[in-house]
Structures are given as structure tokens and as C-alpha cells.
Scaffold this active site. Structure first.
Site, short mmCIF file in Angstrom:
data_model
loop_
_atom_site.label_atom_id
_atom_site.label_comp_id
_atom_site.label_asym_id
_atom_site.label_seq_id
_atom_site.Cartn_x
_atom_site.Cartn_y
_atom_site.Cartn_z
CG HIS A 1 -7.35 3.05 46.64
ND1 HIS A 1 -6.47 3.35 45.63
CD2 HIS A 1 -8.33 3.98 46.58
CE1 HIS A 1 -6.90 4.41 44.97
NE2 HIS A 1 -8.03 4.81 45.53
CD GLU B 1 -12.86 9.51 46.24
OE1 GLU B 1 -13.52 9.97 47.19
OE2 GLU B 1 -11.63 9.61 46.18
#
Length: 193
Positions: A18, A88
Site C-alpha cells: 500500500h 498485516e
């Protein structure tokens, strides 16, 4: 199979970290804290669109976190399917804390070698990313939008290596990497570009 200048003899998995957030810029461990992209992060994510536009993907997945979903959207994939396995690494008590701050109490600490109090173990992270690898290998070309540590574990597992081998794959924000095969062996075709 040819894509983006890389030749592969099997399925490909394209991984995109990202765009920049305030915490990724500052080196703070960010898992469940759902931060937006910075202006720089938005620009980096937008720049990905031209790099990915000419590539055909059978499957496009994203982490549910807004930083990954926004990156997917700006990169031209607003309909990317959410896959919770792409979140994550769960940093637990270290959420929002830098490695330097952790090392004040735990000298030499790394995510790869030390426990994460209240967070995920390396084996837990590996198990969910193994599911992503298996899913991607059912398709010719998969694109995923996710996070630094999770994508590094994903890369190690794609290559058939232990999850802690992810420590060898530094990964910057708003980058494209390509995993594939050379003959029958999983291989890195392009990294951190």
C-alpha cells in the site's frame, strides 16, 4: 507466460504494498490501526495505475484495511475482493511503536526473531499467508494489495522458504513485485519496483 517483461513458467503473483501512511513513513508498526494514506501515499498509489493497466489478472485481492483498499482503488482496481488473510502481522502491544522504541526494553528485537506480546506468532502469520499462496496458484495471474511484513512472509512462503526468510525482502510502499516460476521452481521475477 509473459507479463511486464518478466517470463514465468507457471502462475504469477503480483504483490503491491500500500501507499505511504503517517505511521509507515515514521516506522511505526501498523496492523489494526486503520490509517488513511498520506498525500504522498495517494500520489504513489495513483502512479501504480499506469504500471498495472496493461496487465490482465484472473484474481485481484486486497487486505480489508483502508490503506490497502484505497491503494487498490487508486491503482485502478476498485472491485478488488477483500481477503482477511492479507491483513498485516498482528503487532499486539507493539502497535504504533517503532523498532527503536521496542529495543529500549528488548535489545536486538526484530519481528522475525522475537515474540510479539499480545500479537501474532510467525507460525500464525505463515498459516494464513499459505492460504493466499494456495489460492493464487489456482489462477494464472493474481494481484494482491497488502502490507510490508505480511507481503514479505507471503514472498518467503511462495518461494517454499520458512516464513522468517521474509527478513531478506525489504519492501517499500507503493511498489510492485512479481513472484512466479522459473521452470518448476518458484522464483522472484521482479522486486520492489
Amino acid at each position: 507466460m509473459t507479463s511486464g517483461g518478466a517470463t514465468s513458467d507457471g502462475p504469477e503473483l503480483w504483490v503491491v504494498r500500500h501507499g505511504e501512511t503517517e505511521w509507515s513513513r515514521d516506522g511505526r508498526h501498523t496492523s489494526v490501526t486503520d490509517l488513511p494514506l498520506t498525500e504522498t501515499g495517494e500520489e504513489g498509489a495513483t502512479a501504480l495505475a499506469s504500471r498495472l493497466a496493461e496487465v490482465e489478472f484472473d484474481l485481484v485481492l486486497t487486505s480489508p484495511r483502508q490503506r490497502a483498499r484505497r491503494t487498490a482503488d487508486l491503482a485502478g482496481f476498485p472491485d478488488a475482493a477483500v481477503d482477511d488473510d492479507l491483513v498485516e502481522w498482528g503487532y499486539g502491544d507493539y502497535e504504533g511503536v517503532t523498532t527503536a522504541e521496542i529495543r529500549e526494553d528488548v535489545p536486538g528485537w526484530t519481528i522475525w526473531t522475537h515474540p510479539v506480546p499480545g500479537g501474532e506468532t510467525l507460525d500464525e502469520v505463515s498459516a494464513r499467508l499459505d492460504r493466499v499462496v494456495a489460492r493464487a496458484r489456482e489462477h494464472d495471474r493474481t494481484l494482491v494489495f497488502a502490507h510490508g511484513h505480511s507481503l514479505r512472509v507471503l514472498t518467503a512462503r511462495w518461494a517454499g522458504q520458512p516464513a522468517d526468510a521474509g527478513r531478506f525482502f525489504k519492501l517499500d510502499t507503493s511498489t510492485v513485485s512479481v513472484l512466479g516460476f522459473e521452470r518448476e521452481h518458484p522464483a522472484l521475477l521482479k522486486w520492489n519496483s
